[in-house]
Write an enzyme that holds these catalytic residues in place. Sequence first.
Site, PDB file in Angstrom:
ATOM      1  NE  ARG A  58      -2.879   0.465   3.366  1.00 58.54           N
ATOM      2  CZ  ARG A  58      -2.426   1.048   4.487  1.00 58.54           C
ATOM      3  NH1 ARG A  58      -2.116   2.329   4.494  1.00 58.54           N
ATOM      4  NH2 ARG A  58      -2.275   0.348   5.598  1.00 58.54           N
ATOM      5  CG  ASP A 187      -7.303  15.378 -15.441  1.00 53.17           C
ATOM      6  OD1 ASP A 187      -6.627  14.844 -16.335  1.00 53.17           O
ATOM      7  OD2 ASP A 187      -8.318  14.845 -14.935  1.00 53.17           O
TER       8      ASP A 187
END
Length: 397
Positions: A58, A187
């Site tokens: 993780r 983005d």
Amino acid sequence: MAKRARGLSTVAVHAGERYDPSTGAVGTPIYQNSTFYYPRKPDGRGGWVANEDFIYTRYSNPTVRAAEEKFAALEGAEAGLCFASGMAAVSASNLAFVKPGETIVAQANIYGGTTSLFNREFQRLGINVAYAWDGSAEELAGLVDESTRVVYVEAPSNPFNHVVDLPKLRRMLDAKWGKRRPRILIDATTATPYNFRPLDHGADVAIHSATKYLNGHSDIIAGAVAGSRAAIAEIHPWLKSLGGSMDPHQAFLLRRGMTTLPLRMRRHNENGAAVARMLDGHGSVETVWYPTLSHHPSRLVARRLMKGFGSIVTFQLKTRRAAAARRFLESLELFAAAASLGGVESLASLPLETQHKLTPPAMRKQLGITPTLVRLAIGIEDAADLIADLEQALRRA
Ligand SMILES: Cc1ncc(COP(=O)(O)O)c(C=O)c1O
């Protein structure tokens, strides 16, 4: 002698790769492991060495790290991070810089999933969002006040291909706010580092839905962000704690996809421009939004900043009858009627039914999301075949 900078195709193939020393296998293996010897690992000669690199997948994983290094090299960034999805990347990157009570100034004309995150989840957290409707540098900079921590843009924006003048925006923010300026998050999914590297033009963090062109084969969901080492260090705790971590197998596919990014993008750019040209002169089409077209509002900025314009081609049918748009989609033979973009195959969708389904009706109206607005995501097939397919579907619509 100064070291020669390598070309993007060489970077795409070689950056980040880890050849396996124990087998000699060429290409980075899939380290499909959740955990690693900690705090020490075998040195391969019967002894032990400190394991400072990897603890738990993780947090980080060797296959994921390989994808992150390749992506960062493509963006020309000091560091990169990979995520389980584009939205995991968008949410963690914003949350790293903005707290409840503070403000994001955002371009309104962006991916509908991000608008939903801002309007619903972030609103619940007490994070304010001020929208810039025309998305110009002047409008964005004008909305910034003492509470603004992030200016959020998308380029080219999905679905209308607006391109914000990033260098101008950065100059305006620097001039007014100096060191207190908000971070610029962009983005850049639809641009890809082949067409546009936002960090070279004043952005602080470049965010991608790596589901799209970076991977390129419509077979994973993934996200990625790139920036300075300091910016990435601020985002990494949010990746770890929110848990939107990339899986090693996903990372393997993403890294493989990125090796062919420059080749694929050349074709996407050519096909996008060819389809836009055909639709622009078509009798059933009212308007086409693609940056090469002389009436596109961002054509000059796009030409100055970008090497190519990608393969999102959005058009408004002359009719507003929803049934006609449905018939158009159903008549397509090569294009699949599906959401998403950036894969090798061509897709067609109605933003109203997909990415802007959750956008409030008033906002949709202001954005121009009508029932007969069509978004094409052009793949890498032969342009002549795609054009023939569109022509026959338009005839039937
Ligand atoms: C421009 C853009 N940003 C972000 C996203 C979200 O990415 P993901 O679906 O990988 O979570 C999308 C998805 O379509 C997108 O088009």
